[in-house]
Design a protein around this motif. Sequence first.
Motif, mmCIF file in Angstrom:
data_model
loop_
_atom_site.group_PDB
_atom_site.id
_atom_site.type_symbol
_atom_site.label_atom_id
_atom_site.label_comp_id
_atom_site.label_asym_id
_atom_site.label_seq_id
_atom_site.Cartn_x
_atom_site.Cartn_y
_atom_site.Cartn_z
ATOM 1 N N GLU A 243 0.824 -1.204 0.000
ATOM 2 C CA GLU A 243 0.000 0.000 0.000
ATOM 3 C C GLU A 243 0.861 1.257 0.000
ATOM 4 O O GLU A 243 0.333 2.364 -0.138
ATOM 5 C CB GLU A 243 -0.931 0.007 1.217
ATOM 6 C CG GLU A 243 -1.986 -1.091 1.180
ATOM 7 C CD GLU A 243 -2.909 -1.027 2.380
ATOM 8 O OE1 GLU A 243 -2.664 -0.190 3.283
ATOM 9 O OE2 GLU A 243 -3.872 -1.815 2.417
ATOM 10 N N ARG A 244 2.163 1.095 0.197
ATOM 11 C CA ARG A 244 3.075 2.237 0.302
ATOM 12 C C ARG A 244 4.100 2.196 -0.813
ATOM 13 O O ARG A 244 4.544 1.125 -1.231
ATOM 14 C CB ARG A 244 3.793 2.213 1.656
ATOM 15 C CG ARG A 244 2.863 2.407 2.843
ATOM 16 C CD ARG A 244 2.333 3.820 2.892
ATOM 17 N NE ARG A 244 1.614 4.094 4.125
ATOM 18 C CZ ARG A 244 1.217 5.300 4.506
ATOM 19 N NH1 ARG A 244 1.463 6.339 3.739
ATOM 20 N NH2 ARG A 244 0.551 5.462 5.620
ATOM 21 N N TYR A 245 4.481 3.360 -1.274
ATOM 22 C CA TYR A 245 5.496 3.481 -2.314
ATOM 23 C C TYR A 245 6.237 4.792 -2.100
ATOM 24 O O TYR A 245 5.789 5.670 -1.345
ATOM 25 C CB TYR A 245 4.845 3.451 -3.702
ATOM 26 C CG TYR A 245 3.876 4.593 -3.953
ATOM 27 C CD1 TYR A 245 4.280 5.771 -4.572
ATOM 28 C CD2 TYR A 245 2.535 4.504 -3.540
ATOM 29 C CE1 TYR A 245 3.389 6.818 -4.778
ATOM 30 C CE2 TYR A 245 1.643 5.538 -3.745
ATOM 31 C CZ TYR A 245 2.078 6.699 -4.359
ATOM 32 O OH TYR A 245 1.201 7.729 -4.551
ATOM 33 N N VAL A 246 7.382 4.935 -2.743
ATOM 34 C CA VAL A 246 8.147 6.174 -2.718
ATOM 35 C C VAL A 246 7.846 6.936 -3.998
ATOM 36 O O VAL A 246 7.984 6.390 -5.099
ATOM 37 C CB VAL A 246 9.662 5.897 -2.608
ATOM 38 C CG1 VAL A 246 10.455 7.201 -2.663
ATOM 39 C CG2 VAL A 246 9.971 5.146 -1.320
ATOM 40 N N LEU A 247 7.413 8.175 -3.843
ATOM 41 C CA LEU A 247 7.119 9.030 -4.992
ATOM 42 C C LEU A 247 8.294 9.970 -5.201
ATOM 43 O O LEU A 247 8.593 10.801 -4.351
ATOM 44 C CB LEU A 247 5.835 9.831 -4.757
ATOM 45 C CG LEU A 247 5.402 10.779 -5.884
ATOM 46 C CD1 LEU A 247 5.197 10.022 -7.188
ATOM 47 C CD2 LEU A 247 4.129 11.521 -5.485
ATOM 48 N N CYS A 248 8.953 9.809 -6.316
ATOM 49 C CA CYS A 248 10.149 10.603 -6.605
ATOM 50 C C CYS A 248 9.771 11.712 -7.583
ATOM 51 O O CYS A 248 9.549 11.461 -8.765
ATOM 52 C CB CYS A 248 11.220 9.687 -7.196
ATOM 53 S SG CYS A 248 12.868 10.351 -7.097
ATOM 54 N N GLY A 249 9.651 12.919 -7.055
ATOM 55 C CA GLY A 249 9.218 14.047 -7.865
ATOM 56 C C GLY A 249 7.785 14.426 -7.538
ATOM 57 O O GLY A 249 6.913 13.556 -7.489
ATOM 58 N N TYR A 250 7.546 15.721 -7.305
ATOM 59 C CA TYR A 250 6.189 16.142 -6.946
ATOM 60 C C TYR A 250 5.761 17.339 -7.793
ATOM 61 O O TYR A 250 5.272 18.340 -7.301
ATOM 62 C CB TYR A 250 6.099 16.467 -5.449
ATOM 63 C CG TYR A 250 4.686 16.410 -4.922
ATOM 64 C CD1 TYR A 250 3.996 15.209 -4.906
ATOM 65 C CD2 TYR A 250 4.026 17.553 -4.469
ATOM 66 C CE1 TYR A 250 2.694 15.142 -4.442
ATOM 67 C CE2 TYR A 250 2.723 17.500 -3.995
ATOM 68 C CZ TYR A 250 2.069 16.293 -3.989
ATOM 69 O OH TYR A 250 0.773 16.222 -3.530
ATOM 70 N N GLY A 251 5.988 17.187 -9.102
ATOM 71 C CA GLY A 251 5.458 18.161 -10.051
ATOM 72 C C GLY A 251 4.020 17.806 -10.402
ATOM 73 O O GLY A 251 3.351 17.047 -9.690
ATOM 74 N N ALA A 252 3.556 18.323 -11.522
ATOM 75 C CA ALA A 252 2.155 18.112 -11.906
ATOM 76 C C ALA A 252 1.842 16.622 -12.076
ATOM 77 O O ALA A 252 0.800 16.138 -11.623
ATOM 78 C CB ALA A 252 1.853 18.872 -13.196
ATOM 79 N N THR A 253 2.751 15.884 -12.715
ATOM 80 C CA THR A 253 2.502 14.453 -12.923
ATOM 81 C C THR A 253 2.524 13.695 -11.611
ATOM 82 O O THR A 253 1.681 12.827 -11.359
ATOM 83 C CB THR A 253 3.536 13.858 -13.895
ATOM 84 O OG1 THR A 253 3.424 14.525 -15.159
ATOM 85 C CG2 THR A 253 3.310 12.376 -14.091
ATOM 86 N N GLY A 254 3.492 14.005 -10.742
ATOM 87 C CA GLY A 254 3.561 13.347 -9.441
ATOM 88 C C GLY A 254 2.317 13.592 -8.610
ATOM 89 O O GLY A 254 1.781 12.661 -7.974
ATOM 90 N N ARG A 255 1.830 14.816 -8.633
ATOM 91 C CA ARG A 255 0.613 15.132 -7.873
ATOM 92 C C ARG A 255 -0.593 14.378 -8.433
ATOM 93 O O ARG A 255 -1.419 13.845 -7.682
ATOM 94 C CB ARG A 255 0.367 16.640 -7.888
ATOM 95 C CG ARG A 255 1.425 17.444 -7.131
ATOM 96 C CD ARG A 255 0.980 18.885 -6.902
ATOM 97 N NE ARG A 255 0.799 19.616 -8.145
ATOM 98 C CZ ARG A 255 1.765 20.291 -8.770
ATOM 99 N NH1 ARG A 255 3.002 20.285 -8.274
ATOM 100 N NH2 ARG A 255 1.516 20.959 -9.876
ATOM 101 N N ALA A 256 -0.695 14.344 -9.770
ATOM 102 C CA ALA A 256 -1.827 13.644 -10.391
ATOM 103 C C ALA A 256 -1.783 12.151 -10.095
ATOM 104 O O ALA A 256 -2.818 11.528 -9.833
ATOM 105 C CB ALA A 256 -1.822 13.889 -11.900
ATOM 106 N N LEU A 257 -0.601 11.564 -10.105
ATOM 107 C CA LEU A 257 -0.478 10.140 -9.804
ATOM 108 C C LEU A 257 -0.850 9.847 -8.357
ATOM 109 O O LEU A 257 -1.521 8.850 -8.068
ATOM 110 C CB LEU A 257 0.950 9.671 -10.087
ATOM 111 C CG LEU A 257 1.252 9.281 -11.534
ATOM 112 C CD1 LEU A 257 2.741 9.077 -11.727
ATOM 113 C CD2 LEU A 257 0.486 8.025 -11.917
ATOM 114 N N ARG A 258 -0.405 10.698 -7.438
ATOM 115 C CA ARG A 258 -0.755 10.476 -6.031
ATOM 116 C C ARG A 258 -2.267 10.477 -5.862
ATOM 117 O O ARG A 258 -2.834 9.597 -5.190
ATOM 118 C CB ARG A 258 -0.119 11.553 -5.140
ATOM 119 C CG ARG A 258 -0.299 11.287 -3.638
ATOM 120 C CD ARG A 258 -0.025 12.529 -2.805
ATOM 121 N NE ARG A 258 -1.054 13.543 -2.995
ATOM 122 C CZ ARG A 258 -2.225 13.557 -2.364
ATOM 123 N NH1 ARG A 258 -2.535 12.603 -1.495
ATOM 124 N NH2 ARG A 258 -3.099 14.510 -2.613
#
Length: 332
Positions: A243-258
């Motif tokens: 259920e957990r993952y590391v999100l590398c990058g928090y631009g527009a794509t990173g935010r949309a994926l989260r």
Amino acid sequence: MTPVVSVLLPAYDAERTLAPTLRSVGRQTEHRWECVVVDDGSADATARTVEAVAASDDRFVVVRTPHRGLAAALATGLAHCRGRFIARMDADDLMHRERLARQVHALDADASLAAVGCHVRLFPRARLGRGWRSYERWLNAIDSVERVRAEAFVECPVVHPTLAIRTSILRGFPYRDVGWPEDYDLVLRLLAAGRRIGMVPRRLLGWRDRPARLWRTDPRYGLDRLAACKAAFLVDGLLARTERYVLCGYGATGRALRRALLPYGKRPSHVVDVHAGRIGNTIHGAPVVSIDELRRVARRPVIASVAGARGELRAVLTAIGLREGDDFVCAA
């Protein structure tokens, strides 16, 4: 004679561009083809344009349907295709004269391939911005089965009107309308099922950029819908056991994926960022750490959404022992 390859070409109000598209099909060095044009309820002369060409070449066939959209038009056309292979084509693009020959040869030469794409040249060139030229370079750097798979979560690695696929396989993975691009959905379903998609590394399609193109106008091609598509496949693949993952990058794509992953119960344990001002903060409860701390936190799957530094990030993740596809994916 039964054709070897069926060109599947949906068209909607396409009379302005369709004639040169059909001429490019007609000049193929591979002659064993048929072209099934699905007129998706056009209000213009689309059907008459095909019928005029078919009057002198009966390999062109028009199938007329009420307007139901692209996925339905593709499904209708598929039912009329007789070839062993299906080559997708759009009504405003242009085939290189060797496209069908080279793609048929690639599929005949390697029975393990479900499908192949080819490289593209966007046109008209005069109005192409820097972003589209960069996108074209990314597409044309994908030159193998391995690169198709590695780039699959960045964006669709095979331009849909370049796809040539075994008919039997496409009938087993039919187009569907699920609220995001049907081409990307097809490619990700094939890859998730372990199918191999190759690439003929030559520019065999002139891919027209125009304001009315679906990938410019259709909401299904928006960032949130693309993120939803990626999320649907990530939860059954990379994130299936956690259920957990590391999100590398928090631009527009990173935010949309989260956001897209939240309904599946998937949340980032950490966010990796290069901006010093964010390090030590939290984003939606996830600590923000530096790239140097990846070794410590990368015991979980990593979704890398840093487009500009994709190559460098791949190198870092590989250097700390992570395997692309198994432990991390690039998604931007």
